[in-house]
Scaffold this motif. Sequence first.
Motif, PDB file in Angstrom:
ATOM      1  N   THR A 154       0.843  -1.200   0.000  1.00 18.60           N
ATOM      2  CA  THR A 154       0.000   0.000   0.000  1.00 18.60           C
ATOM      3  C   THR A 154       0.877   1.248   0.000  1.00 18.60           C
ATOM      4  OG1 THR A 154      -0.117   0.058   2.417  1.00 18.60           O
ATOM      5  CG2 THR A 154      -1.827  -1.195   1.261  1.00 18.60           C
ATOM      6  N   GLY A 155       0.260   2.372  -0.354  1.00 19.89           N
ATOM      7  CA  GLY A 155       0.973   3.639  -0.350  1.00 19.89           C
ATOM      8  C   GLY A 155      -0.006   4.788  -0.436  1.00 19.89           C
ATOM      9  N   HIS A 156       0.515   6.005  -0.439  1.00 17.90           N
ATOM     10  CA  HIS A 156      -0.308   7.211  -0.517  1.00 17.90           C
ATOM     11  C   HIS A 156       0.159   8.076  -1.681  1.00 17.90           C
ATOM     12  CE1 HIS A 156      -1.252   6.000   3.633  1.00 17.90           C
ATOM     13  NE2 HIS A 156      -2.371   6.719   3.487  1.00 17.90           N
ATOM     14  N   TYR A 157      -0.806   8.576  -2.430  1.00 24.06           N
ATOM     15  CA  TYR A 157      -0.521   9.512  -3.504  1.00 24.06           C
ATOM     16  C   TYR A 157      -1.680  10.495  -3.599  1.00 24.06           C
ATOM     17  CZ  TYR A 157       0.376  11.496  -8.109  1.00 24.06           C
ATOM     18  OH  TYR A 157       0.611  12.365  -9.138  1.00 24.06           O
ATOM     19  N   ALA A 158      -1.355  11.799  -3.628  1.00 24.76           N
ATOM     20  CA  ALA A 158      -2.374  12.859  -3.700  1.00 24.76           C
ATOM     21  C   ALA A 158      -3.396  12.689  -2.587  1.00 24.76           C
ATOM     22  CB  ALA A 158      -3.044  12.875  -5.061  1.00 24.76           C
ATOM     23  N   SER A 159      -2.910  12.381  -1.367  1.00 22.62           N
ATOM     24  CA  SER A 159      -3.742  12.254  -0.159  1.00 22.62           C
ATOM     25  C   SER A 159      -4.728  11.094  -0.238  1.00 22.62           C
ATOM     26  CB  SER A 159      -4.506  13.554   0.117  1.00 22.62           C
ATOM     27  OG  SER A 159      -3.619  14.639   0.254  1.00 22.62           O
ATOM     28  N   ARG A 160      -4.444  10.118  -1.088  1.00 18.32           N
ATOM     29  CA  ARG A 160      -5.313   8.947  -1.203  1.00 18.32           C
ATOM     30  C   ARG A 160      -4.501   7.674  -1.005  1.00 18.32           C
ATOM     31  NH1 ARG A 160      -8.105   9.221  -6.863  1.00 18.32           N
ATOM     32  NH2 ARG A 160      -6.030   9.993  -7.437  1.00 18.32           N
ATOM     33  N   LEU A 161      -5.141   6.689  -0.388  1.00 11.36           N
ATOM     34  CA  LEU A 161      -4.501   5.397  -0.158  1.00 11.36           C
ATOM     35  C   LEU A 161      -4.703   4.502  -1.370  1.00 11.36           C
ATOM     36  CD1 LEU A 161      -3.161   3.346   1.866  1.00 11.36           C
ATOM     37  CD2 LEU A 161      -5.503   2.656   2.453  1.00 11.36           C
ATOM     38  N   PHE A 162      -3.621   3.828  -1.798  1.00 13.24           N
ATOM     39  CA  PHE A 162      -3.744   2.860  -2.882  1.00 13.24           C
ATOM     40  C   PHE A 162      -3.164   1.522  -2.457  1.00 13.24           C
ATOM     41  CE2 PHE A 162       0.429   4.818  -3.800  1.00 13.24           C
ATOM     42  CZ  PHE A 162       1.230   3.687  -3.931  1.00 13.24           C
ATOM     43  N   THR A 163      -3.618   0.479  -3.154  1.00 10.55           N
ATOM     44  CA  THR A 163      -3.120  -0.877  -2.946  1.00 10.55           C
ATOM     45  C   THR A 163      -2.719  -1.457  -4.287  1.00 10.55           C
ATOM     46  OG1 THR A 163      -4.653  -1.191  -1.082  1.00 10.55           O
ATOM     47  CG2 THR A 163      -3.643  -3.160  -2.020  1.00 10.55           C
ATOM     48  N   LEU A 164      -1.565  -2.104  -4.346  1.00  6.57           N
ATOM     49  CA  LEU A 164      -1.104  -2.740  -5.579  1.00  6.57           C
ATOM     50  C   LEU A 164      -1.791  -4.092  -5.737  1.00  6.57           C
ATOM     51  CD1 LEU A 164       2.731  -1.965  -5.474  1.00  6.57           C
ATOM     52  CD2 LEU A 164       0.895  -0.643  -6.543  1.00  6.57           C
ATOM     53  N   LEU A 165      -2.604  -4.220  -6.802  1.00  7.46           N
ATOM     54  CA  LEU A 165      -3.415  -5.421  -6.993  1.00  7.46           C
ATOM     55  C   LEU A 165      -2.964  -6.271  -8.174  1.00  7.46           C
ATOM     56  CD1 LEU A 165      -7.027  -4.065  -6.344  1.00  7.46           C
ATOM     57  CD2 LEU A 165      -5.431  -5.122  -4.738  1.00  7.46           C
TER      58      LEU A 165
END
Length: 519
Positions: free
Chosen positions: A60-71
């Motif tokens: 997981t990580g954060h970009y532009a104040s949003r959380l993302f998950t590598l799927l």
Amino acid sequence: MFSTSCPQCGAPLEFRSAAAVMAVCESCRSTLLKRGEAVERIGEMASVFEDYSPLQLGATGHYASRLFTLLGRIQLRYDAGYWTEWYASFDDGTFAWLSDASGQYAITTQKNLEGNDSALPRFDSLSPGTPFDFDGKRYLASDIRTAQCVGGEGELPFRVGDGWQARVADFRYEDRFITLDYSDADPQAGKPVVYEGESVELASLACQGLRDEAQIRESAGRYRGELAAFTCPSCGASLDCPAGVANYVICGSCHAGVDCSAEQATLFSKKRSVEAIETALQLGAGATFDGAKYTVLGLMRCRTSDAESSWDEYLLHNLERGFLWLVHSEGSWERVDVLNRWPMIGQDGQVLEAGKTYRERERYDAEVVYVAGAFNWRVQVGDKTSITDFAWRDFKMTRETTADEIVWSRAKPLSNSKVAERFGVPELSGGTASGAAESAGGGAAGKSEGPRKGAFGPWPWIATFAMAFINFNKLFEFDGSTVLVIVGMVALWAPEWIWRAVHEDSHVSRKGASRSTSR
């Protein structure tokens, strides 16, 4: 989240992203297409090869104040290298692509043009340097690629099958990216999908769940950067390749090109008869830059198309800092760094970067005439590049253009003594080729006094102040006497200005070559 089972092997399968339309079964590698509440097997995806990346599914990580998950991810190979695209799903249901090209990262999100796509160019009309106006900025095409998907895993937002090709064009504006993806575009209409984003440092994404060195070693069998020994498929000579750092090796014995990215090393160029050369540095030599230890992985000799000038280039690598280049030309050394952030181009053609204005100095074509060692892209004798040098004092910006890409780099001079100090080879500070050859296995070290500030030291300033003091009253009379004083001052400085111009022209000589970004 949509849960089902693989129709091929019965293993459990989950679609965690609502935007995903395809998934790869972890157990049997079947590619499964989601159709409503069912899945259909449409083929089989090749396993991804070990790229020694710290990224992995579930991170997981954060970009532009949003959380993302590598799927999910796909690995893409083109004629001179490969890169990986990671499918990142945001917690708000949108998605992005996180590309990893030899440790250089960029993140892009899809843009909705709302019907305003009339200005989108056709793929076959693009070439490096083609402008594209977007959102009030003029982007320039940095590279145009047709790549083959060679492996994948996890979930994906589009269908990928056997023989699927990615046709993509990247455009750059400073550190901003525009990607035009023509992979599924109608060949006649040619309308691409548009992605916008920027170059990023992995640390800025605050990722969690990355692979550490121990996990990479468990998966790959060795640490990243560890030398992997193998034999040349052409002549049987013993070769080394730094795992996960460089995937293309030029055999020093037969000069065949070897691709080491897969488990089985394969040839990408045949055995060559190349005349041996002497160089100032050897493969494997170590040096300290910015407090970090770098190792020489590869070397090239290049020359201009008219064969009037030649120079040597050395590719150095540090596991934490990445790559840098040293260029050795006519006894002078330069340190060269490839730029992730492109400079601005003024309307008059000048290059603006970090408050400095670089003016065009020289244009020429370069060709690789000798190559040995390991590289992070496929290089071979005969490769050609069009080069434009821009100069500011003793510093230089270089634009290198091939049929597929543009690379910008920044060079600054290094004195012979500094190079000798960093490599721990005192003979490199000498002025003879033989002295360097005896210690470093090469010649052509030459003599370089390094950049000098001026030919006549403080004397022009002293004479100017003296003349101004003696003729102080005449300076403000604005008559013939004033003109004579000004002419006298110009005469005092003329030798200095002439010397500087000549010195700068000789120092910014023909140096450059193709330094690929591998995407």
